[in-house]
Write an enzyme that holds these catalytic residues in place. Structure first.
Site, PDB file in Angstrom:
ATOM      1  N   GLU A 148      -1.031 -18.274   0.517  1.00  0.00           N
ATOM      2  CA  GLU A 148      -0.515 -17.438  -0.765  1.00  0.00           C
ATOM      3  C   GLU A 148      -0.625 -18.742  -1.974  1.00  0.00           C
ATOM      4  OE1 GLU A 148      -0.160 -15.195  -2.837  1.00  0.00           O
ATOM      5  OE2 GLU A 148      -0.505 -13.637  -1.389  1.00  0.00           O
ATOM      6  N   ASP A 175      -4.125 -23.186  -3.649  1.00  0.00           N
ATOM      7  CA  ASP A 175      -4.713 -22.536  -4.740  1.00  0.00           C
ATOM      8  C   ASP A 175      -6.127 -21.892  -3.741  1.00  0.00           C
ATOM      9  OD1 ASP A 175      -3.192 -23.432  -6.692  1.00  0.00           O
ATOM     10  OD2 ASP A 175      -4.139 -25.374  -6.657  1.00  0.00           O
ATOM     11  N   GLN A 195       0.824  -1.359   0.119  1.00  0.00           N
ATOM     12  CA  GLN A 195      -0.080  -0.032  -0.014  1.00  0.00           C
ATOM     13  C   GLN A 195       0.836   1.348  -0.061  1.00  0.00           C
ATOM     14  OE1 GLN A 195      -3.061  -0.133  -0.616  1.00  0.00           O
ATOM     15  NE2 GLN A 195      -4.150  -1.812   0.360  1.00  0.00           N
ATOM     16  N   ASP A 235      -8.079 -10.508   1.826  1.00  0.00           N
ATOM     17  CA  ASP A 235      -7.619  -9.203   0.987  1.00  0.00           C
ATOM     18  C   ASP A 235      -6.980  -9.683  -0.338  1.00  0.00           C
ATOM     19  OD1 ASP A 235      -6.743  -6.548   0.553  1.00  0.00           O
ATOM     20  OD2 ASP A 235      -4.660  -6.809   1.585  1.00  0.00           O
ATOM     21  N   CYS A 277     -10.325  -3.446  -2.548  1.00  0.00           N
ATOM     22  CA  CYS A 277      -9.991  -2.469  -3.224  1.00  0.00           C
ATOM     23  C   CYS A 277     -10.901  -2.249  -4.572  1.00  0.00           C
ATOM     24  CB  CYS A 277      -8.550  -2.281  -3.885  1.00  0.00           C
ATOM     25  SG  CYS A 277      -8.081  -3.908  -4.757  1.00  0.00           S
ATOM     26  N   ASN A 312       1.304  -8.277   5.700  1.00  0.00           N
ATOM     27  CA  ASN A 312       0.967  -7.146   6.257  1.00  0.00           C
ATOM     28  C   ASN A 312      -0.223  -7.142   7.417  1.00  0.00           C
ATOM     29  OD1 ASN A 312       0.666  -3.908   6.016  1.00  0.00           O
ATOM     30  ND2 ASN A 312      -1.381  -4.257   5.153  1.00  0.00           N
ATOM     31  N   PHE A 366      -4.811 -14.438   0.713  1.00  0.00           N
ATOM     32  CA  PHE A 366      -3.915 -13.664  -0.282  1.00  0.00           C
ATOM     33  C   PHE A 366      -3.147 -12.758   0.814  1.00  0.00           C
ATOM     34  CE2 PHE A 366      -8.219 -14.377  -1.689  1.00  0.00           C
ATOM     35  CZ  PHE A 366      -8.116 -14.676  -2.998  1.00  0.00           C
TER      36      PHE A 366
END
Length: 269
Positions: free
Chosen positions: A150, A176, A100, A195, A221, A134, A129
């Site tokens: 991930e 996956d 970010q 996220d 987002c 973070n 994700f």
């Protein structure tokens, strides 16, 4: 304008397709995406151009020739790794990582996620994700059973090294995230943080609803994919408990939205 002028002077300027700026807390990296390796003369000219720039943060130059391979730093040779802070943790980031750009808003977003999820030390938490950690690294300060998930094996290795360096009880998992059952081996979570990228998390929503996850914190987002995924979750028995918007990119229409959902149907057992 400065770098446009510098690139125009390069012999192989036509192979440079894009320049990305990655701003860490300790340095800024310029990542030159190129179609093929730059000759040493052009690399030296870029380095000379970087040395002539006066910047508030130390500058690093990186080249990325293959989308499936990591970027390579060409200058300076002895630069310290890029870092950014999340919940007072110094996280190492690679130029390929998504970070970010608004550090202050990101700090507030991480704190809000921690406040809303309020993880207990014995709870099982999934961070899907997870990126470079973070959210999952701060979560691992508060819970002993955090799984950072991930799809990229390199990212999983990076998460594991990060957790080891910070002495955090985090387990990095490659799975996956397309809804093909990759999460089945993991223990049932008490809470999940999502996220996802702009495409959203449609593939994984079914797995979460089948597991009847008690709490889901969705960070988005993209308003359109968020609305689609929230519709699926509410139809499956979830209710929105809290929601908020953070202006990550002032003067643009892009915002980050955070939604906390609870399952109205209790999990058996």
């Amino acid at each position: 304008a400065y770098w446009r002028e510098q690139i125009a002077q390069l012999q192989s300027r036509s192979v440079i397709t894009q320049i990305e700026a990655i701003v860490g807390d300790n340095a800024m990296a310029l990542v030159f995406r190129v179609l093929k390796p730059l000759p040493s003369a052009d690399q030296n000219q870029l380095i000379a151009s970087a040395k002539a720039v006066e910047s508030g943060l130390p500058l690093q130059l990186w080249l990325k020739t293959d989308k499936d391979a990591p970027a390579q730093r060409i200058w300076p040779e002895d630069a310290e790794p890029l870092q950014h802070h999340s919940d007072e943790l110094a996280l190492t980031i690679q130029p390929d990582d998504f970070v970010q750009v608004n550090g202050a808003v990101n700090q507030a977003m991480v704190q809000q996620a921690l406040d809303w999820l309020a993880p207990a030390g014995s709870e099982v938490i999934w961070d899907l994700f997870a990126g470079h950690g973070n959210f999952s690294m701060p979560l691992a300060k508060r819970s002993q059973q955090v799984f950072a998930v991930e799809g990229d094996e390199r990212m999983v290795s990076s998460l594991s090294l990060q957790a080891e360096k910070l002495a955090l009880p985090l387990q990095a998992i490659r799975a996956d995230l397309d809804g093909s059952g990759g999460l089945q081996p993991l223990p049932d979570p008490d809470a999940v943080l999502l996220d996802p990228p702009r495409a959203g998390a449609a593939g994984i929503i079914k797995e979460l609803t089948e597991r009847r996850v008690p709490r889901i914190l969705y960070v988005s987002c993209d308003a359109a994919t968020l609305a689609r995924d929230l519709s699926t979750l509410t139809e499956a028995g979830y209710r929105i408990r809290q929601a908020g918007i953070m202006d990550m990119f002032p003067q643009t229409h892009h915002v980050e939205t955070m939604v906390l959902l609870e399952n109205k149907v209790k999990r058996h057992g």
